[in-house]
Scaffold this active site. Structure first.
Site, PDB file in Angstrom:
ATOM      1  N   GLU A  23       6.685 -10.333  68.175  1.00 36.42           N
ATOM      2  CA  GLU A  23       7.477 -11.619  68.364  1.00 36.42           C
ATOM      3  C   GLU A  23       6.815 -12.894  67.759  1.00 36.42           C
ATOM      4  O   GLU A  23       6.597 -14.002  68.074  1.00 36.42           O
ATOM      5  CB  GLU A  23       7.306 -11.927  69.846  1.00 36.42           C
ATOM      6  CG  GLU A  23       8.377 -10.899  70.896  1.00 36.42           C
ATOM      7  CD  GLU A  23       8.238 -11.279  72.187  1.00 36.42           C
ATOM      8  OE1 GLU A  23       9.193 -11.238  72.826  1.00 36.42           O
ATOM      9  OE2 GLU A  23       7.294 -11.741  72.746  1.00 36.42           O
ATOM     10  N   GLU A  68      12.949  -4.356  73.204  1.00 34.93           N
ATOM     11  CA  GLU A  68      12.663  -4.492  74.809  1.00 34.93           C
ATOM     12  C   GLU A  68      14.046  -5.047  75.569  1.00 34.93           C
ATOM     13  O   GLU A  68      14.272  -6.147  75.475  1.00 34.93           O
ATOM     14  CB  GLU A  68      11.479  -5.757  74.903  1.00 34.93           C
ATOM     15  CG  GLU A  68      10.189  -5.202  74.274  1.00 34.93           C
ATOM     16  CD  GLU A  68       9.187  -6.457  74.646  1.00 34.93           C
ATOM     17  OE1 GLU A  68       9.339  -7.305  75.243  1.00 34.93           O
ATOM     18  OE2 GLU A  68       8.002  -6.212  73.952  1.00 34.93           O
TER      19      GLU A  68
END
Length: 636
Positions: free
Chosen positions: A201, A277
């Site tokens: 991320e 995710e």
């Protein structure tokens, strides 16, 4: 019948040795890897992209993955959790790798026991699962400092997650050790690892455009040959991409999947879609509600993701537990530390039990499987042991005499810069600051995260994020000011990770005058910590205990130990240790009301239970066969 006489045995042994040596030389000359089984010989191209599809060798491949973190699950239960994943119809395991646990001190590495990453990956292969490895160096994962070691913060100029030399030098050493272990487990070398993630991320952080290329090169230079990918939430997607690396998205809403589709078409061209995710639930913070996500909503979203032609990874499939002081924190408007349980309202519970999500998703993935799914393993039994009453007691103030010599310093020193642990500072737990004062007044200072203030042994209140000063009353005679500071968890996500030093930060002032001449005790509460308390140190529990204090009890287990849950009703805040294992924090502010105690950490016979309680002890420690994660619930 031919028989071998004794004199001929050495000749036979010599012949076997010569045969082995000759075979080795022949295989070397003939390039032995090509002579291995067809299963390995056909592993040429690995996982790759072809248009909108993933391909594994010559076949279209869908990634149906689930996240399980080996460091959050007792090693004895790894197989159970992975077999349940396989029985749910998933084909790929994903796991983060926590740098801070594997390198607790600079240059000292731990890949043993519950941190044996290689064993976990090999077990996945044995069960029949592929592996996507997410090595960081930053992983977020609701773990302290996002998995970065706290000793990095000893450098006052540290710039985490950038190409700052002090950071990349540490990453290089870590990757030297980590990648040497996992590179042989890649698909093209016969192992189960089919893809490797580049950092985590980073688009949401995005402080250094040279950083992601650096991490990519660091992985490739150390032998990474499988498909590389990045993962970002919707806010970081456009800034988290890198040439030659597959972009994937993290989400919980179907609307975010449309964002990925549009982004790929406009910026990346045609490539497979992957939700790295899909959040099956959410984590909890102390003092907040317990997060839940309805199983029907999960099934609806997972079905939509797959119908849109996207591969998927369930985060989490099984969350597990933030044992010890592992848990991290969030700090945007307010600081919120994460609870011990990482149940996450995931597909499997914290203790590995099935949920409605499991049943529905098994039906979905089973309908897409070309063959019947294996039967789900039987659940591990639970039990409610008899309540125990702690028999012995030791106040923190009396315990100080048994501890290692404190650091003496003119000024307060934050945890990370204490001269302990071979010059690596203190990572977790509590730090006690002591100094003499001679007058009453206003005490003021910056304390992270929660500092209980005492005059001698009298509790006055605490300093923290919301409360930066406290009144010190007039007390006759010699007066010791004590501040017991807990690291409640370093922030694991956001832009302020460089500012996560704990303890007393800077000076402490009494009536605007900086205090001096401190004794500083490092209370990390490792296994060796309690070994310093001999039997003579403990006393019977008094009618009115002085807090903070340690309480010692015995849990008898007559038969084979089983999983259970500890309930500390009447206790306020502290930490529990079973046979030296740190189960984690409890706190009566909720939402977590019980602590998971794995049966594999218990012995048949007598088990030592130590509770470190900060403020108020209950009469007994209870056990239940059912977890309690909070009455106040909402859908995230």
């Amino acid at each position: 019948m031919t028989t071998w006489s004794a004199p001929r045995r050495p000749c036979r042994a010599l012949g076997l040795v010569l045969l082995v040596v000759l075979g080795f030389l022949v295989l070397r000359r003939l390039h032995w890897p090509r002579l291995l089984t067809p299963w390995l010989r056909h592993r040429q191209s690995g996982l790759r992209t072809e248009g909108q599809n993933f391909m594994l060798e010559d076949s279209t491949f869908w990634i149906f993955g689930g996240s399980v973190h080996y460091f959050r699950v007792p090693r004895a239960y790894w197989r159970d959790r992975l077999l349940k994943m396989k029985a749910c119809g998933l084909n790929t395991l994903t796991t983060y790798v926590p740098w801070n646990l594997h390198e607790p001190q600079r240059g000292t590495f731990d890949f043993s026991g519950n941190l044996d990453l290689e064993a976990f990956i090999r077990l996945a292969a044995e069960v029949g699962l592929w592996v996507i490895l997410r090595p960081g160096p930053y992983i977020c994962s609701e773990i302290d400092l996002g998995g970065l070691p706290s000793w990095l913060l000893r450098d006052s100029g540290m710039k985490l997650r950038t190409t700052y030399k002090g950071f990349t030098k540490a990453v290089d050493l870590y990757f030297d050790h980590l990648m040497a272990r996992v590179v042989p487990l890649q698909y093209k070398h016969g192992g189960p690892i089919i893809a490797v993630q580049v950092e985590n991320e980073y688009g949401s952080y995005n402080k250094d455009p040279a950083y992601l290329p650096y991490v990519k090169k660091a992985l490739e230079d150390r032998g990474t040959v499988e498909l590389l990918l990045t993962s970002d939430n919707k806010d970081g997607l456009s800034n988290g991409v890198i040439d030659g690396v597959l972009a994937t998205i993290n989400l919980q809403s179907q609307d975010d999947l449309q964002l990925l589709t549009m982004f790929l078409l406009s910026a990346r061209g045609v490539q497979p879609k992957m939700v790295m995710e899909y959040w099956t639930g959410w984590f909890d913070s102390w003092g907040g509600p317990h997060n839940i996500l309805d199983s029907s909503e999960v099934l609806k979203t997972v079905s939509a993701i797959i119908d849109a032609g996207s591969s998927i990874n369930l985060y989490m499939f099984h969350g597990g537990t933030n044992f010890g002081f592992m848990s991290g924190a969030m700090h945007f408007h307010d600081y919120k530390s994460d609870v011990t349980s990482y149940d996450y309202d995931a597909v499997l519970t914290e203790a590995g039990d099935y949920t409605a999500k499991y049943t529905k998703l098994r039906g979905l993935f089973g309908s897409m499987s070309g063959s019947p799914l294996p039967p789900p393993p039987q659940l591990l039994p639970k039990t409610a042991y008899e309540s125990l009453r702690p028999a012995l007691y030791l106040s923190l103030w009396d315990a100080l005499q048994y501890m290692e010599s404190p650091t003496t310093s003119e000024k307060p020193v934050n945890m990370e810069n204490l001269p302990v642990n071979n010059g690596n500072g203190q990572s977790f737990g509590y730090t006690l600051y002591e100094t003499a004062i001679s007058s009453p007044g206003i005490l003021r200072g910056l304390v992270r995260d929660r500092g209980q203030v005492f005059v001698n042994t009298v509790y006055l209140g605490f300093l923290g994020y919301e409360r930066k000063e406290i009144v010190i009353p007039l007390i006759q005679g010699y007066t010791v000011l004590r501040i017991l500071v807990e690291n409640c968890g370093r922030v694991n996500y956001g832009h302020n990770i460089d500012d996560q030093r704990k303890g007393v930060i800077g000076n402490i002032y009494l009536n605007e005058i900086p205090l001096r001449n401190f004794k500083i005790y490092s209370l990390e509460m490792k296994k060796s910590f309690f070994q310093r308390f001999g039997s003579s140190a403990w006393n019977l529990v008094p009618e009115a205990p002085v807090f903070p204090a340690f309480f010692l009890g015995a849990l008898p287990v007559a038969l084979s130990p089983l999983d259970t849950f500890m309930k500390l009703e009447g206790w306020e805040k502290g930490v529990v240790f079973i046979n030296g294992q740190n189960l984690g924090r409890y706190w009566n502010v909720g939402p977590q009301e019980t602590l998971y105690l794995p049966g594999v950490w218990l012995d048949q016979g007598i088990n030592q239970v130590i509770v470190f309680e900060e403020k108020a002890a209950g009469p007994v420690i209870q056990f239940t066969d059912t977890p309690h994660l909070g009455r106040n619930q909402y859908i995230h």
